[in-house]
Design a protein around this motif. Structure first.
Motif, PDB file in Angstrom:
ATOM      1  N   VAL A 238       0.839  -1.203   0.000  1.00  0.00           N
ATOM      2  CA  VAL A 238       0.000   0.000   0.000  1.00  0.00           C
ATOM      3  C   VAL A 238       0.872   1.250   0.000  1.00  0.00           C
ATOM      4  CG1 VAL A 238      -1.732   1.307   1.284  1.00  0.00           C
ATOM      5  CG2 VAL A 238      -1.919  -1.172   1.138  1.00  0.00           C
ATOM      6  N   THR A 239       1.916   1.246   0.797  1.00  0.00           N
ATOM      7  CA  THR A 239       2.816   2.404   0.854  1.00  0.00           C
ATOM      8  C   THR A 239       3.485   2.627  -0.494  1.00  0.00           C
ATOM      9  OG1 THR A 239       3.209   1.992   3.196  1.00  0.00           O
ATOM     10  CG2 THR A 239       4.792   3.399   2.066  1.00  0.00           C
TER      11      THR A 239
ATOM     12  N   VAL B 241      -2.990  -0.053  -4.066  1.00  0.00           N
ATOM     13  CA  VAL B 241      -3.577   0.428  -2.819  1.00  0.00           C
ATOM     14  C   VAL B 241      -4.881  -0.295  -2.484  1.00  0.00           C
ATOM     15  CG1 VAL B 241      -4.606   2.445  -1.693  1.00  0.00           C
ATOM     16  CG2 VAL B 241      -2.505   2.695  -3.001  1.00  0.00           C
TER      17      VAL B 241
ATOM     18  N   PRO C 140      -4.904  -4.404  -1.337  1.00  0.00           N
ATOM     19  CA  PRO C 140      -4.389  -4.649   0.015  1.00  0.00           C
ATOM     20  C   PRO C 140      -5.227  -3.978   1.114  1.00  0.00           C
ATOM     21  CG  PRO C 140      -2.589  -4.076  -1.442  1.00  0.00           C
ATOM     22  CD  PRO C 140      -3.852  -3.831  -2.198  1.00  0.00           C
ATOM     23  N   LEU C 141      -5.769  -2.802   0.827  1.00  0.00           N
ATOM     24  CA  LEU C 141      -6.619  -2.157   1.841  1.00  0.00           C
ATOM     25  C   LEU C 141      -7.860  -2.992   2.116  1.00  0.00           C
ATOM     26  CD1 LEU C 141      -6.529   1.681   1.136  1.00  0.00           C
ATOM     27  CD2 LEU C 141      -5.522   0.424   3.026  1.00  0.00           C
TER      28      LEU C 141
ATOM     29  N   ILE D  52      -1.170   4.645   6.936  1.00  0.00           N
ATOM     30  CA  ILE D  52      -1.432   3.226   6.708  1.00  0.00           C
ATOM     31  C   ILE D  52      -0.666   2.355   7.709  1.00  0.00           C
ATOM     32  CG2 ILE D  52       0.365   2.815   4.977  1.00  0.00           C
ATOM     33  CD1 ILE D  52      -3.183   1.360   4.994  1.00  0.00           C
TER      34      ILE D  52
END
Length: 168
Positions: free
Chosen positions: A3-4, A43, A46-47, A155
């Protein structure tokens, strides 16, 4: 971490897009939008996994529905906020540029080419409008870049997934 990476890729594309000028070609616009889209792909999945992992197995269906609803609602709200911000920045940019050229000989210089005064005034207004829209667009994308960096930091505060135990 994924995500990062996605958020930082989006930040990079937003930052790049925030420095365009009005002579930019469509290929570069498409390239930055593609980079934003690829970052978004890193993003969203995975979120969703993080959110689904935080609920009990019997609540996964409800959680997935809630996630979909909140994602749609968030996109609608973000679009509304972005367009309002962009419109206001465009109007403020137009006023700022107009204030700077007021009293100058810009209309006279355009009119010196043989163009009637009204037409020269219209042409100058069109130039000011296009530049104010470009400045507003750049300002909006730079703001998106800042917000995305903040999101990349936040996150890491998400709850860690706990391993699931298999029940017989």
């Amino acid at each position: 971490i994924v995500v990062t990476i996605g958020l930082l890729a989006m930040t990079n594309a937003y930052f790049w897009r925030g420095h365009f000028n009005s002579s930019i070609n469509i290929q570069l616009i498409v390239l930055t939008q593609a980079a934003i889209g690829m970052g978004l792909a890193f993003v969203m999945a995975p979120l969703t996994t993080i959110a689904i992992g935080a609920v009990k197995p019997q609540q996964m269906g409800q959680a997935n529905g809630l996630i979909s609803f909140l994602r749609t609602l968030s996109v609608a709200m973000a679009t509304s906020i972005f367009v309002t911000y962009w419109q206001n920045a465009s109007v403020m940019g137009h006023a700022g540029i107009s204030d700077r050229i007021e009293g100058s000989s810009a209309v006279g210089q355009i009119g010196a080419s043989g163009m009637p005064h009204d037409q020269a005034l219209y042409m100058l207004d069109a130039i000011v409008q296009s530049q104010s829209v470009m400045l507003a667009t750049n300002q909006s994308y730079l703001t998106f870049a800042a917000v995305t960096v903040i999101g990349a930091a936040f996150i890491w505060f998400a709850p860690k997934q706990r391993p699931r135990t298999r029940s017989a």
